[in-house]
Design a protein around this motif. Structure first.
Motif, short mmCIF file in Angstrom:
data_model
loop_
_atom_site.label_atom_id
_atom_site.label_comp_id
_atom_site.label_asym_id
_atom_site.label_seq_id
_atom_site.Cartn_x
_atom_site.Cartn_y
_atom_site.Cartn_z
N LEU A 225 0.82 -1.21 0.00
CA LEU A 225 0.00 0.00 0.00
C LEU A 225 0.86 1.26 0.00
N ASP A 226 0.39 2.28 -0.68
CA ASP A 226 1.22 3.48 -0.80
C ASP A 226 1.37 4.21 0.53
N ARG A 227 0.43 4.02 1.47
CA ARG A 227 0.64 4.55 2.81
C ARG A 227 0.73 3.39 3.80
N HIS A 228 1.88 3.25 4.44
CA HIS A 228 2.14 2.10 5.30
C HIS A 228 3.35 2.48 6.12
N TYR A 229 3.64 1.74 7.16
CA TYR A 229 4.83 2.00 7.98
C TYR A 229 4.88 3.47 8.41
N ALA A 230 3.70 4.08 8.59
CA ALA A 230 3.66 5.54 8.70
C ALA A 230 3.51 6.02 10.14
N PRO A 231 4.22 7.08 10.52
CA PRO A 231 3.98 7.72 11.81
C PRO A 231 2.65 8.48 11.78
#
Ligand code: TXA
Ligand code: MG
Length: 328
Positions: A225-231
């Protein structure tokens, strides 16, 4: 649910949890995993609940050794043998057809599973003591930063997991390489600890999936997914050439948390600068801690200096930063 945090001497207790169909978070050399018996649907489904993970995102299965891994898949091709011999135990995950014994819940509707033999001594001891395959995605809430210490796991999953085994800080710090062996040439779905440069001499041609997918789209690997591992704080990545623009922005915006690997690129108080190493292994090891520290700095914005290279472990670092941040 009451969450117990125990040292690795609690492995027999962890085995009891698995036998009772409960979850245990445990260390691996990459990141901490949130584990359940991979043969039991109800146990595996608890992982999805605890993480708020979409049911479309399959989880990785961990085996104690190659023999156990072979029993989890329908076929274990010659290429897999070669890779297992060279890289297991270690941060290489192979996508292969699922065997009957494994819960379809780990595959999220696919006919394949992703499997690896981890090399962390606590993970190996746990798998040997349990004597069965353990499904375990990273032990974080879905979409957010993966945990590399037991304290990170507690911060993410307190009250959602029965037991956390503390095995210290993870050695590698970014997730395993996911390699799809159901196609020719094999495709790296997620770059990680075993790099393309390390794979090529062993298996020849290998392709790298470079795209990202949007929420709701079908993906070759849903972790892409293009948004992942995100703070939680908005995070922006920038190149050295964009530094003057970033400095100006920080001035007007208020406190910013900067993650840099270049001592010349730093911000004075009230901003926070987290300086990481220029060495790829050391950088990877502290990346997720740095993202968490930046998140905790009460900053208006997180700024991350883009990695200096795109080969080796930097490919995995760049991949995670790409999903954790937006470009400036
Ligand atoms: O290093 C790691 O791999 C860690 C530790 C705990 O082993 N685990 C981990 O799991 O990162 P998770 O669930 O956060 O990431 C699993 C990745 C996702 O990108 C997922 O889409 C992919 O593996 N995956 C799992 N099963 C798959 C399958 N059958 N086909 C394609 N991709 C799969
Ligand atoms: Mg994950």
């Amino acid at each position: 649910m009451n969450t117990r945090l125990e040292s690795s001497s609690a492995i027999p207790l962890a085995v009891e949890y698995f036998r009772a169909g409960e979850l245990v978070a445990f260390p691996t050399e990459t990141v901490y995993g949130l584990g359940a018996d991979a043969r039991r649907d109800a146990a595996v489904r608890k992982i999805y609940d605890a993480k708020d993970r979409p049911l479309t995102n399959p989880t990785i299965v961990h085996a104690a050794n190659t023999k156990m891994a072979q029993r989890c898949v329908e076929t274990f091709p010659h290429l897999a043998e070669k890779l297992a011999e060279r890289f297991w135990p270690g941060p290489l995950t192979l996508v292969l057809p699922r065997a009957q014994a494994i819960s379809p819940a780990v595959s999220a509707g696919r006919s394949t599973i992703a499997i690896r033999v981890p090399r962390h001594p606590v993970a190996l001891e746990l798998l040997a003591a349990f004597d069965g395959p353990i499904a375990a995605p990273s032990a974080n809430r879905s979409g957010f930063v993966s945990p590399t210490t037991a304290a990170h796991v507690l911060a993410e999953l307190d009250g959602r997991v029965g037991l956390i085994l503390d095995g210290g800080a993870c050695d590698i710090g970014v997730e395993s390489t996911v390699l799809d062996l159901t196609r020719q040439p094999p495709l790296i779905l997620r770059p990680g600890g075993i790099t393309a440069e390390m794979l090529r001499p062993v298996i020849g041609d290998v392709e790298l999936f470079t795209g990202t997918v949007k929420q709701g789209e079908s993906a070759p690997s849903p972790g892409l997914l293009d948004r992942h591992y995100a703070p939680q704080t908005r995070a922006l990545r920038f190149t050295p050439g964009e530094w003057p623009k970033m400095q100006a922005m920080a001035q007007t915006l208020g406190p910013v948390a900067l993650i840099s690997h270049d001592a010349a690129i730093h911000l004075p108080a009230p901003h926070t600068t987290i300086l990481l190493s220029r060495d790829e292994s050391a950088y990877a090891r502290s990346l997720y801690s740095a993202l968490r520290a930046a998140d905790a700095a009460q900053a208006k914005l997180i700024l991350v200096l883009a990695p200096p290279a795109s080969t080796g472990l930097w490919a995995a670092i760049a991949d995670r930063l790409h999903r954790a941040t937006v470009s400036s």
